[in-house]
Design a protein around this motif. Structure first.
Motif, PDB file in Angstrom:
ATOM      1  N   GLU A   1       2.972  72.504  34.804  1.00  0.00           N
ATOM      2  CA  GLU A   1       1.490  73.746  34.267  1.00  0.00           C
ATOM      3  C   GLU A   1      -0.175  73.436  35.082  1.00  0.00           C
ATOM      4  OE1 GLU A   1      -1.315  76.358  31.776  1.00  0.00           O
ATOM      5  OE2 GLU A   1       1.453  75.814  32.121  1.00  0.00           O
ATOM      6  N   TRP A   2       0.069  71.722  35.722  1.00  0.00           N
ATOM      7  CA  TRP A   2      -0.765  71.720  36.196  1.00  0.00           C
ATOM      8  C   TRP A   2      -0.501  72.397  37.464  1.00  0.00           C
ATOM      9  CZ3 TRP A   2      -1.669  65.703  36.889  1.00  0.00           C
ATOM     10  CH2 TRP A   2      -2.371  65.079  35.576  1.00  0.00           C
ATOM     11  N   GLN A   3       0.697  72.666  38.175  1.00  0.00           N
ATOM     12  CA  GLN A   3       0.597  73.786  39.612  1.00  0.00           C
ATOM     13  C   GLN A   3       0.134  74.903  39.061  1.00  0.00           C
ATOM     14  OE1 GLN A   3       4.915  72.806  39.964  1.00  0.00           O
ATOM     15  NE2 GLN A   3       4.284  72.023  41.841  1.00  0.00           N
ATOM     16  N   ARG A   4       0.556  75.278  38.297  1.00  0.00           N
ATOM     17  CA  ARG A   4       0.149  76.861  37.509  1.00  0.00           C
ATOM     18  C   ARG A   4      -1.423  77.458  37.646  1.00  0.00           C
ATOM     19  NH1 ARG A   4      -1.480  79.436  33.867  1.00  0.00           N
ATOM     20  NH2 ARG A   4      -1.862  78.088  32.493  1.00  0.00           N
ATOM     21  N   ILE A   5      -1.987  76.229  37.239  1.00  0.00           N
ATOM     22  CA  ILE A   5      -3.863  76.281  37.422  1.00  0.00           C
ATOM     23  C   ILE A   5      -3.752  75.543  38.690  1.00  0.00           C
ATOM     24  CG2 ILE A   5      -6.011  75.043  36.106  1.00  0.00           C
ATOM     25  CD1 ILE A   5      -3.667  74.403  33.541  1.00  0.00           C
ATOM     26  N   LEU A   6      -3.744  74.769  39.008  1.00  0.00           N
ATOM     27  CA  LEU A   6      -4.180  74.600  40.356  1.00  0.00           C
ATOM     28  C   LEU A   6      -4.132  75.559  41.141  1.00  0.00           C
ATOM     29  CD1 LEU A   6      -5.512  72.472  42.441  1.00  0.00           C
ATOM     30  CD2 LEU A   6      -2.601  71.655  42.656  1.00  0.00           C
ATOM     31  N   SER A   7      -3.309  76.432  41.589  1.00  0.00           N
ATOM     32  CA  SER A   7      -2.794  77.368  41.844  1.00  0.00           C
ATOM     33  C   SER A   7      -3.942  78.668  41.827  1.00  0.00           C
ATOM     34  CB  SER A   7      -1.024  78.207  42.400  1.00  0.00           C
ATOM     35  OG  SER A   7      -1.777  79.013  40.419  1.00  0.00           O
ATOM     36  N   LYS A   8      -4.931  79.140  40.817  1.00  0.00           N
ATOM     37  CA  LYS A   8      -5.639  79.479  40.505  1.00  0.00           C
ATOM     38  C   LYS A   8      -6.598  79.530  41.526  1.00  0.00           C
ATOM     39  CE  LYS A   8      -4.079  80.708  35.580  1.00  0.00           C
ATOM     40  NZ  LYS A   8      -4.819  80.826  34.722  1.00  0.00           N
ATOM     41  N   SER A   9      -7.170  78.643  42.426  1.00  0.00           N
ATOM     42  CA  SER A   9      -7.798  77.793  42.725  1.00  0.00           C
ATOM     43  C   SER A   9      -7.786  77.220  43.836  1.00  0.00           C
ATOM     44  CB  SER A   9      -9.120  77.063  41.762  1.00  0.00           C
ATOM     45  OG  SER A   9      -8.141  75.703  41.830  1.00  0.00           O
ATOM     46  N   MET A  10      -6.858  76.496  44.499  1.00  0.00           N
ATOM     47  CA  MET A  10      -6.006  76.411  45.244  1.00  0.00           C
ATOM     48  C   MET A  10      -4.885  77.231  46.359  1.00  0.00           C
ATOM     49  SD  MET A  10      -7.407  72.432  45.731  1.00  0.00           S
ATOM     50  CE  MET A  10      -7.393  73.011  47.695  1.00  0.00           C
ATOM     51  N   ASP A  11      -5.246  77.734  47.657  1.00  0.00           N
ATOM     52  CA  ASP A  11      -3.154  77.862  48.930  1.00  0.00           C
ATOM     53  C   ASP A  11      -3.345  76.619  48.739  1.00  0.00           C
ATOM     54  OD1 ASP A  11      -1.597  80.174  49.144  1.00  0.00           O
ATOM     55  OD2 ASP A  11      -3.409  80.574  50.122  1.00  0.00           O
ATOM     56  N   TYR A  12      -1.980  76.454  48.369  1.00  0.00           N
ATOM     57  CA  TYR A  12      -2.279  75.500  49.270  1.00  0.00           C
ATOM     58  C   TYR A  12      -0.349  75.974  49.708  1.00  0.00           C
ATOM     59  CZ  TYR A  12      -4.168  70.957  47.353  1.00  0.00           C
ATOM     60  OH  TYR A  12      -4.898  70.214  47.041  1.00  0.00           O
ATOM     61  N   LYS A  13      -0.530  75.384  51.179  1.00  0.00           N
ATOM     62  CA  LYS A  13       1.160  75.979  52.128  1.00  0.00           C
ATOM     63  C   LYS A  13       2.523  75.789  51.663  1.00  0.00           C
ATOM     64  CE  LYS A  13      -1.437  76.240  56.303  1.00  0.00           C
ATOM     65  NZ  LYS A  13      -1.761  75.609  57.525  1.00  0.00           N
ATOM     66  N   VAL A  14       2.375  74.079  50.793  1.00  0.00           N
ATOM     67  CA  VAL A  14       3.665  73.495  50.016  1.00  0.00           C
ATOM     68  C   VAL A  14       3.683  73.130  48.648  1.00  0.00           C
ATOM     69  CG1 VAL A  14       5.488  71.751  50.531  1.00  0.00           C
ATOM     70  CG2 VAL A  14       4.366  72.768  52.670  1.00  0.00           C
ATOM     71  N   TRP A  15       4.511  73.902  47.666  1.00  0.00           N
ATOM     72  CA  TRP A  15       4.320  73.698  46.558  1.00  0.00           C
ATOM     73  C   TRP A  15       5.599  73.126  46.157  1.00  0.00           C
ATOM     74  CZ3 TRP A  15      -0.025  74.162  43.131  1.00  0.00           C
ATOM     75  CH2 TRP A  15      -1.367  75.335  43.601  1.00  0.00           C
ATOM     76  N   THR A  16       5.528  71.545  45.804  1.00  0.00           N
ATOM     77  CA  THR A  16       6.604  71.109  44.794  1.00  0.00           C
ATOM     78  C   THR A  16       7.012  70.975  43.807  1.00  0.00           C
ATOM     79  OG1 THR A  16       5.817  69.033  45.761  1.00  0.00           O
ATOM     80  CG2 THR A  16       7.710  68.406  44.558  1.00  0.00           C
ATOM     81  N   ASP A  17       8.247  71.874  44.300  1.00  0.00           N
ATOM     82  CA  ASP A  17       9.289  72.472  43.452  1.00  0.00           C
ATOM     83  C   ASP A  17       9.505  71.021  41.593  1.00  0.00           C
ATOM     84  OD1 ASP A  17      12.436  72.440  42.181  1.00  0.00           O
ATOM     85  OD2 ASP A  17      12.122  74.613  43.184  1.00  0.00           O
ATOM     86  N   PRO A  18       9.441  72.131  40.796  1.00  0.00           N
ATOM     87  CA  PRO A  18       9.249  71.038  39.794  1.00  0.00           C
ATOM     88  C   PRO A  18      10.814  70.086  39.733  1.00  0.00           C
ATOM     89  CG  PRO A  18       8.599  73.415  39.527  1.00  0.00           C
ATOM     90  CD  PRO A  18       8.864  73.154  40.282  1.00  0.00           C
ATOM     91  N   GLU A  19      11.812  70.212  39.986  1.00  0.00           N
ATOM     92  CA  GLU A  19      12.932  69.776  40.466  1.00  0.00           C
ATOM     93  C   GLU A  19      12.820  68.598  40.825  1.00  0.00           C
ATOM     94  OE1 GLU A  19      15.578  69.596  38.681  1.00  0.00           O
ATOM     95  OE2 GLU A  19      14.818  71.280  36.521  1.00  0.00           O
ATOM     96  N   ASP A  20      12.038  68.360  41.892  1.00  0.00           N
ATOM     97  CA  ASP A  20      11.582  67.845  43.058  1.00  0.00           C
ATOM     98  C   ASP A  20      10.518  66.397  42.861  1.00  0.00           C
ATOM     99  OD1 ASP A  20      13.728  67.955  44.805  1.00  0.00           O
ATOM    100  OD2 ASP A  20      12.459  69.875  46.115  1.00  0.00           O
ATOM    101  N   LEU A  21       9.886  67.176  41.704  1.00  0.00           N
ATOM    102  CA  LEU A  21       9.067  65.966  41.349  1.00  0.00           C
ATOM    103  C   LEU A  21       9.004  64.542  40.981  1.00  0.00           C
ATOM    104  CD1 LEU A  21       6.979  68.059  39.168  1.00  0.00           C
ATOM    105  CD2 LEU A  21       6.148  67.537  41.245  1.00  0.00           C
ATOM    106  N   HIS A  22       8.450  63.525  41.617  1.00  0.00           N
ATOM    107  CA  HIS A  22       9.210  61.880  41.331  1.00  0.00           C
ATOM    108  C   HIS A  22       8.169  61.314  42.254  1.00  0.00           C
ATOM    109  CE1 HIS A  22       9.733  63.425  46.417  1.00  0.00           C
ATOM    110  NE2 HIS A  22       9.000  61.892  46.957  1.00  0.00           N
ATOM    111  N   ILE A  23       8.317  60.797  42.670  1.00  0.00           N
ATOM    112  CA  ILE A  23       7.733  58.819  42.214  1.00  0.00           C
ATOM    113  C   ILE A  23       8.789  57.796  43.622  1.00  0.00           C
ATOM    114  CG2 ILE A  23       6.590  57.155  41.613  1.00  0.00           C
ATOM    115  CD1 ILE A  23       6.647  57.751  39.179  1.00  0.00           C
TER     116      ILE A  23
END
Length: 182
Positions: free
Chosen positions: A21-43
């Motif tokens: 959801e953060w990514q969805r909201i962020l995408s409205k104001s910023m255009d990043y070249k690389v978005w982390t797939d939700p399955e790949d989110l990690h520390i």
């Protein structure tokens, strides 16, 4: 060419949901070249880079003999960044830097040094990368707001970590190849 690996803690399914959801909201104001797939989110605990099968097998065998810290709970959030506030090169979720996580990292680092994996000189900054390589737009963190979804903090139980193999041409990119229970 040898495979590339890292040790990390996979974001739980409920954390993935919030950060997607953060990514969805962020995408409205910023255009990043690389978005982390939700399955790949990690520390990331330790990035290894390229490694031969022989060295990786020896490293894993040594790690399997060890006693790990007990499971623990981490706080994930609020949002943060690397680079400049207005146009950050990386947009991320901060992760609480607590003793059990530091112990886990130190144990992986110390064992890795026996197999030629040097400990990083920079201070450990646990986080979950949501997007990187900024192209355009202004960060919502640079705008004044009384309350923001990016200020939220969530809890995540950690009872294992993984060795991940990186597949740069696939999505999701990270394959869990070995699990270590705490």
């Amino acid at each position: 060419m040898s495979a590339h690996y890292f040790f990390g803690i996979k974001a739980s399914s409920h954390i993935q949901k919030y950060l997607k959801e953060w990514q969805r909201i962020l995408s409205k104001s910023m255009d990043y070249k690389v978005w982390t797939d939700p399955e790949d989110l990690h520390i990331t605990i330790k990035f290894l880079g390229g490694c031969s099968d022989e060295i990786m097998k020896a490293y894993l065998n040594e790690l399997k003999k060890q006693d790990w810290p007990e499971s623990f709970t981490l706080k994930v959030g609020p949002a943060g960044y690397f680079g400049q506030l207005v146009k950050p090169r990386v947009f991320l979720a901060e992760v609480e830097n607590i003793t059990p996580l530091l112990m886990l990292k130190d144990q992986v680092d110390r064992t890795g040094e026996k197999f030629g994996f040097k400990k990083e000189n920079r201070k450990f900054h646990p986080h979950i990368t949501l997007a990187k390589k900024n192209a355009e737009g202004d960060s919502p963190l640079s705008k004044e707001a009384n309350s923001s979804v990016f200020d939220e903090v969530y809890s995540m139980r950690v009872d294992h970590f993984y060795l991940f193999r990186i597949h740069p041409d696939q999505n999701p990119k990270y394959e869990a190849v070995e699990k270590f229970d705490l």
